[in-house]
Design an enzyme around this catalytic site. Structure first.
Site, PDB file in Angstrom:
ATOM      1  CB  ILE A   1      -0.886  -0.064   1.350  1.00  0.00           C
ATOM      2  CG1 ILE A   1      -1.763  -1.322   1.416  1.00  0.00           C
ATOM      3  CG2 ILE A   1      -1.984   1.359   1.288  1.00  0.00           C
ATOM      4  CD1 ILE A   1      -2.510  -1.800   0.052  1.00  0.00           C
TER       5      ILE A   1
ATOM      6  CD  GLN B   1      23.938   1.887 -39.739  1.00  0.00           C
ATOM      7  OE1 GLN B   1      24.408   0.914 -39.740  1.00  0.00           O
ATOM      8  NE2 GLN B   1      23.843   2.543 -40.838  1.00  0.00           N
TER       9      GLN B   1
ATOM     10  N   GLY C   1      27.041   2.543 -21.274  1.00  0.00           N
ATOM     11  CA  GLY C   1      28.138   1.243 -20.755  1.00  0.00           C
ATOM     12  C   GLY C   1      28.250   1.240 -19.267  1.00  0.00           C
TER      13      GLY C   1
ATOM     14  CD  GLU D   1      -3.236   2.498 -11.230  1.00  0.00           C
ATOM     15  OE1 GLU D   1      -4.331   2.082 -11.700  1.00  0.00           O
ATOM     16  OE2 GLU D   1      -3.334   3.162 -10.374  1.00  0.00           O
TER      17      GLU D   1
END
Length: 386
Positions: free
Chosen positions: A156, A278, A341, A365
């Site tokens: 809770i 890339q 890293g 939820e």
């Protein structure tokens, strides 16, 4: 179809961003170390949040709330949760179930909550019931004009600090429906105590507690809504709660991406910033795509709620937004930690903290599995969100 955010919300969102940067984020290191804030600091943050107009965003103005629509609440929540969750949660909120208060209860519970004078907790989850909320075992029996509650609640939020709990208990076990009643149980009520304080993986400062009810007598005047109709109150708040959970995921995603971009530009390996490679670019591109898709789904679910679309449709859209955004946050946190890293594995970085915090979003939820069940049932009965 207009995707533009109204100008007044753009301006207010900037105000909330500044609030998070000046009032919340500077305390992150302290909260991580001490699992909370000093009382005076927390009180000051609450006061400044109220002065900024952030208290009880979804509550009507006639009870002192900000009267924001759901989309406005999403935008504010996104900015607040750029700070760690344990700090963002310091901002006073009021659950929509308290709108079921009668006149006397409004003065005792609702309005003080809206003003930030009382803190509440939502006591539904139990040791043996999580996703199966209707299967709670805590019971309440009417004896001599009082409801006597026995049982335990688990995990809770704010359970150890709340001034009162909204407790759901089984009152009519022989019925097939209308079996559960909601009660307003004040701190200090005989038979009501705080049990174990749970140590969690993440969200320092946002503590979880066990609540124990041992022949806890609550007056009939503290029944919230009608006896037997408590589950309807809780269930009615699910869509809004799931939309806000999705919104909670947007802020961390945005901050993680900002940090990943900054780090990749300044981190040099093999004579070049890693942003030139890339592999790093693709990870950042995937992060941005996850955030963009999460925003669109969350904003659209909020818009649907504001437009008064059928509750079942909003429910399904809220589940889809919560499912996608919570899982996207996990992917983004993992990618950005990889970009950092070894540095990203260190506790003093936001990346490490966000990585830990992200995991719970797929659980509370309503778990990801529950969201998929809701979405699938909607598809099979009505088609795609119809």
């Amino acid at each position: 179809m207009d995707f533009a955010i109204p100008d007044h919300l753009v301006e207010f969102r900037a105000t909330v961003r500044k609030f998070a940067e000046t009032e919340l984020i500077p305390h992150e290191d302290y909260v991580e170390e001490h699992d909370g804030l000093p009382e005076d600091v927390e009180r000051r943050i609450r006061e400044r949040a109220i002065a900024t107009g952030l208290n009880s965003m979804g509550m009507p103005e006639d009870v002192g709330g900000a009267g924001m629509d759901v989309l406005s609440q999403v935008l504010v929540t996104e900015e607040l949760f750029r700070a760690l969750g344990g700090l963002a949660e310091v901002v006073p909120t009021t659950p929509s179930v308290l709108l079921a208060c009668n006149d006397e209860q409004r003065e005792r519970f609702l309005i003080p909550c809206v003003r930030g004078a009382l803190q509440w907790c939502f006591a539904l989850t139990e040791p043996d019931t999580g996703s199966d909320a209707a299967g709670i075992r805590t019971r309440a029996e009417l004896r001599d004009g009082s409801w006597v509650i026995n049982g335990r609640k688990r995990f809770i939020s704010h359970g150890d600090t709340a001034d009162f709990a909204i407790v759901f208990a089984l009152t009519h076990p022989d019925r097939e429906q209308d079996r559960i009643t909601a009660f307003l149980v004040e701190k200090g009520t005989p038979g009501f105590s705080v049990g174990q304080l749970h140590k969690t993986m993440g969200h320092r400062g946002y503590r979880q507690a066990e609540l124990v009810f041992d022949d806890c007598a609550v007056p009939e005047a503290n029944v919230l809504g009608e006896p037997g109709r408590g589950f309807n109150l809780g269930h009615g708040a699910l869509s809004a709660g799931r939309i806000m959970t999705a919104a909670r995921c947007l802020g961390p995603m945005a901050r993680l991406i900002d940090d990943g971009i900054d780090w990749s530009k300044q981190r040099v390996q093999f004579g070049r910033p890693i942003a030139d490679y890339q592999a790093i670019q693709f990870m950042l591109a995937d992060c941005a795509t996850d955030l963009h898709a999460s925003r669109l789904m969350t904003y659209e679910a909020a818009w649907a709620a504001d437009q008064g679309e059928a509750p079942k449709i909003v429910h399904a859209k809220a589940s889809a937004a919560k499912l996608f955004a919570s899982e996207a946050l996990g992917r983004v946190a993992d990618r950005v930690l990889q970009i950092f890293g070894g540095t990203g594995y260190m506790n003093e970085t936001y990346v490490e903290r966000a990585y830990r915090n992200a995991r719970i979003e797929r659980i509370w939820e309503g778990t990801s599995e529950i969201q998929r069940i809701i979405i699938a049932r909607n598809l099979l009965k009505r088609g795609m969100f119809r």
